[in-house]
Scaffold this motif. Structure first.
Motif, PDB file in Angstrom:
ATOM      1  N   ASP A 296      -0.884   8.358  -9.473  1.00 29.71           N
ATOM      2  CA  ASP A 296      -1.474   8.960  -8.259  1.00 29.71           C
ATOM      3  C   ASP A 296      -1.836   7.931  -7.196  1.00 29.71           C
ATOM      4  O   ASP A 296      -2.191   8.279  -6.075  1.00 29.71           O
ATOM      5  N   VAL A 297      -1.712   6.640  -7.523  1.00 27.01           N
ATOM      6  CA  VAL A 297      -2.008   5.605  -6.549  1.00 27.01           C
ATOM      7  C   VAL A 297      -1.082   5.693  -5.339  1.00 27.01           C
ATOM      8  O   VAL A 297      -1.482   5.421  -4.207  1.00 27.01           O
TER       9      VAL A 297
ATOM     10  N   THR B 259       6.715  -3.789  -0.756  1.00 27.63           N
ATOM     11  CA  THR B 259       5.455  -3.268  -0.229  1.00 27.63           C
ATOM     12  C   THR B 259       4.646  -2.638  -1.347  1.00 27.63           C
ATOM     13  O   THR B 259       5.172  -2.386  -2.452  1.00 27.63           O
ATOM     14  N   LEU B 260       3.397  -2.339  -1.073  1.00 29.14           N
ATOM     15  CA  LEU B 260       2.557  -1.680  -2.076  1.00 29.14           C
ATOM     16  C   LEU B 260       3.109  -0.305  -2.454  1.00 29.14           C
ATOM     17  O   LEU B 260       3.042   0.095  -3.621  1.00 29.14           O
ATOM     18  N   GLU B 261       3.693   0.397  -1.449  1.00 28.79           N
ATOM     19  CA  GLU B 261       4.245   1.730  -1.725  1.00 28.79           C
ATOM     20  C   GLU B 261       5.444   1.658  -2.671  1.00 28.79           C
ATOM     21  O   GLU B 261       5.690   2.578  -3.458  1.00 28.79           O
ATOM     22  N   ALA B 262       6.215   0.549  -2.613  1.00 28.36           N
ATOM     23  CA  ALA B 262       7.439   0.428  -3.413  1.00 28.36           C
ATOM     24  C   ALA B 262       7.243  -0.391  -4.690  1.00 28.36           C
ATOM     25  O   ALA B 262       8.155  -0.473  -5.530  1.00 28.36           O
ATOM     26  N   LEU B 263       6.089  -0.975  -4.862  1.00 28.31           N
ATOM     27  CA  LEU B 263       5.840  -1.802  -6.050  1.00 28.31           C
ATOM     28  C   LEU B 263       5.821  -0.929  -7.298  1.00 28.31           C
ATOM     29  O   LEU B 263       5.133   0.107  -7.327  1.00 28.31           O
ATOM     30  N   PRO B 264       6.567  -1.291  -8.353  1.00 27.73           N
ATOM     31  CA  PRO B 264       6.603  -0.474  -9.578  1.00 27.73           C
ATOM     32  C   PRO B 264       5.213  -0.349 -10.217  1.00 27.73           C
ATOM     33  O   PRO B 264       4.380  -1.262 -10.120  1.00 27.73           O
ATOM     34  N   LEU B 265       5.001   0.781 -10.877  1.00 24.69           N
ATOM     35  CA  LEU B 265       3.700   1.050 -11.492  1.00 24.69           C
ATOM     36  C   LEU B 265       3.339  -0.005 -12.533  1.00 24.69           C
ATOM     37  O   LEU B 265       2.158  -0.366 -12.677  1.00 24.69           O
ATOM     38  N   GLU B 266       4.365  -0.515 -13.244  1.00 31.75           N
ATOM     39  CA  GLU B 266       4.048  -1.532 -14.256  1.00 31.75           C
ATOM     40  C   GLU B 266       3.443  -2.792 -13.641  1.00 31.75           C
ATOM     41  O   GLU B 266       2.643  -3.485 -14.283  1.00 31.75           O
TER      42      GLU B 266
ATOM     43  N   ASP C  28      -7.254   0.648   1.166  1.00 37.07           N
ATOM     44  CA  ASP C  28      -7.194   1.934   0.470  1.00 37.07           C
ATOM     45  C   ASP C  28      -6.822   1.760  -0.998  1.00 37.07           C
ATOM     46  O   ASP C  28      -7.299   2.507  -1.855  1.00 37.07           O
ATOM     47  N   CYS C  29      -5.980   0.766  -1.257  1.00 38.08           N
ATOM     48  CA  CYS C  29      -5.638   0.465  -2.647  1.00 38.08           C
ATOM     49  C   CYS C  29      -6.888   0.015  -3.407  1.00 38.08           C
ATOM     50  O   CYS C  29      -7.125   0.448  -4.553  1.00 38.08           O
ATOM     51  N   ALA C  30      -7.692  -0.821  -2.765  1.00 37.26           N
ATOM     52  CA  ALA C  30      -8.946  -1.255  -3.391  1.00 37.26           C
ATOM     53  C   ALA C  30      -9.883  -0.066  -3.578  1.00 37.26           C
ATOM     54  O   ALA C  30     -10.551   0.074  -4.614  1.00 37.26           O
ATOM     55  N   ASP C  31      -9.926   0.820  -2.576  1.00 36.01           N
ATOM     56  CA  ASP C  31     -10.778   2.004  -2.679  1.00 36.01           C
ATOM     57  C   ASP C  31     -10.319   2.913  -3.824  1.00 36.01           C
ATOM     58  O   ASP C  31     -11.140   3.610  -4.444  1.00 36.01           O
TER      59      ASP C  31
END
Length: 463
Positions: free
Chosen positions: A421-422, A402-409, A370-373
């Motif tokens: 919005d990711v 996890t991907l949900e907790a990874l900082p936006l930077e 879903d991240c790739a999508d």
């Protein structure tokens, strides 16, 4: 000494060990009702055709009905010394009504008689198996509806792959069971045929009305070739094959239940009524029912292979090897009955643990696709998006997050098309709810599919 229908040709008794070896009464006695029903139909037709007098036909029919009533009332025991159920019934009839009983076998051989009995018996068993499989499928559909929005990880290679729901997962088993129902329906169509009148192999010179006996027995057709009519066991093979596939499905389902019950998964807990303990370890609660179903699948496979092997080298028409058909197909039928009637209540009473499923879904980066999508939705080619997401997963592993907790930077360091919005895009609930494609795990899909499955089962349209 028990009656032998073929004794006239022989001048001495068969060795007692050969008698035991030749006898089939120990297992074909279960077909007593079908044998008597077939004989009643045969006698009725013989009377109508004028082959037997009305008096003899009526006496035979009345005697057979009384024998059936006595067996079912428990006042007549089937003689274990009889060669087979056909010999026992005819001998008992003759003992009761005299010479008229000896006329029952006119225009008939044990070859077409036993083929008829087996078809009639298995036809009834198919109906029972169909009902039991249908009942299990209904349990699956109802449980799927109840857990349509319970998020869990879907697996490939037993590795967490993508988020689905427990309801969606259960419906996959429901679809397999629907196909099993279709195979049982299809098998019954080719079973629904009368071999009576084929004789030993070449029919008979008596003016039999074969269509009449088929009609009296509720069979849809008559065997078109007398050789085939007495030597065909495709219907038994086909039933064993259908039951082998059904048992394979139950075995795979059992394997998942066994995994889900383990502390490593703990997605479900089986009711105490369908679990056992350990003789030495007081903490154990073992999924023995599921394990036995898994084991019994191999038994049904063996029944199929045994029957295939018995039939593979036989010339036409009947050969004594074909007596081996009954124990194999009876065992397959009995085993499937036992497994189906135990599996359904086990599944209906299990306790589902949604919080553990959700916890498992939160790990393993099952939202990576879903991240790739997400990047694809921002205009990036899928292969580039795939590579960028793989780099993000590697970074998460490095940071222990996890991907949900990874900082936006961190996202932006890999690809500048990521925005805040990711996080909503890759949430498990979004991942599941947006999979609305036909057959997908979106809760609204699952509920609709579960209801459609129940409707199909109600209407009897399995396929």
């Amino acid at each position: 000494m028990a009656l032998k229908l073929w004794a006239g040709r022989f001048s001495k008794e068969v060795d007692s060990k050969v008698n035991d070896f030749n006898s089939s009464i120990s297992f074909d006695s279960r077909m007593y009702r079908e044998d008597i029903e077939g004989s009643i139909a045969h006698a009725t037709m013989l009377g109508e055709q004028g082959i037997l007098s009305d008096g003899d036909a009526m006496q035979i029919i009345a005697g057979l009905k009384q024998i059936l009533a006595d067996i079912e009332a428990g006042t007549l025991a089937i003689d274990p010394q009889a060669e087979d159920i056909h010999t026992f019934v005819e001998g008992e009839l003759t003992a009761r009504i005299g010479d008229a009983g000896k006329r029952l076998h006119t225009g008939r051989s044990r070859n077409d008689q036993v083929a008829l009995d087996l078809r009639l018996y298995l036809k009834k068993q198919v109906d029972l198996l169909y009902g039991e499989t249908k009942a299990l499928c209904e349990v699956v559909a109802k449980q799927a509806d109840a857990y349509a929005d319970t998020v869990m990880p879907g697996y490939t290679h037993l590795q967490r792959a993508q988020p689905i729901t427990f309801g969606h997962h259960l419906l996959a088993w429901g679809e397999m069971l629907l196909r099993d129902l279709g195979r049982l329906q299809d098998c019954k169509k080719r079973m629904d045929c009368s071999p009576l009148g084929c004789g030993a192999l070449a029919g008979t010179t008596y003016p039999l009305n074969r269509e009449r006996t088929a009609d009296l027995l509720g069979l849809a057709a008559v065997a078109r070739n007398s050789l085939d009519g007495v030597s065909d066991r495709d219907y038994a093979l086909e039933l064993c094959s259908a039951l082998s596939i059904l048992m394979m499905h139950l075995s795979r389902f059992s394997e998942e239940i066994i995994l889900w019950c383990s502390w490593e998964f703990k997605f479900i807990e089986l009711d105490d009524a369908y679990s056992t303990g350990s003789s030495i370890m007081p903490q154990k609660k073992n999924p023995d029912v599921a394990e036995l179903v898994r084991g019994k699948a191999g038994r049904v496979y063996g029944d199929l292979m045994g029957l295939l092997t018995a039939m593979k080298g036989l010339p036409l028409a009947y050969n004594k090897d074909m007596q081996e058909d009954k124990e194999a197909v009876f065992d397959a039928v009995d085993t499937a009955h036992l497994c189906l009637t135990t599996f359904a209540p086990m599944l209906a009473t299990m306790k589902v643990l949604p919080q553990n499923m959700r916890k498992a879904a939160a790990g393993g980066f099952i939202n990576a696709t879903d991240c790739a999508d997400y990047l694809v939705s921002k205009g990036l080619p899928f292969r580039d998006a795939y590579k960028a997401t793989g780099s993000l997963v590697a970074r998460c592993i490095e940071l222990g997050t996890t991907l949900e907790a990874l900082p936006l930077e961190e996202y932006r360091a890999v690809c500048d098309r990521f925005d805040s919005d990711v996080y909503d895009f890759i949430s498990l609930d979004t991942c599941v709810s947006q999979r609305k494609v036909l057959g997908g795990p979106a809760p609204e899909n699952v509920k609709a599919q579960a209801q459609a499955m129940l409707e199909r089962l109600k209407e009897g349209t399995a396929l």
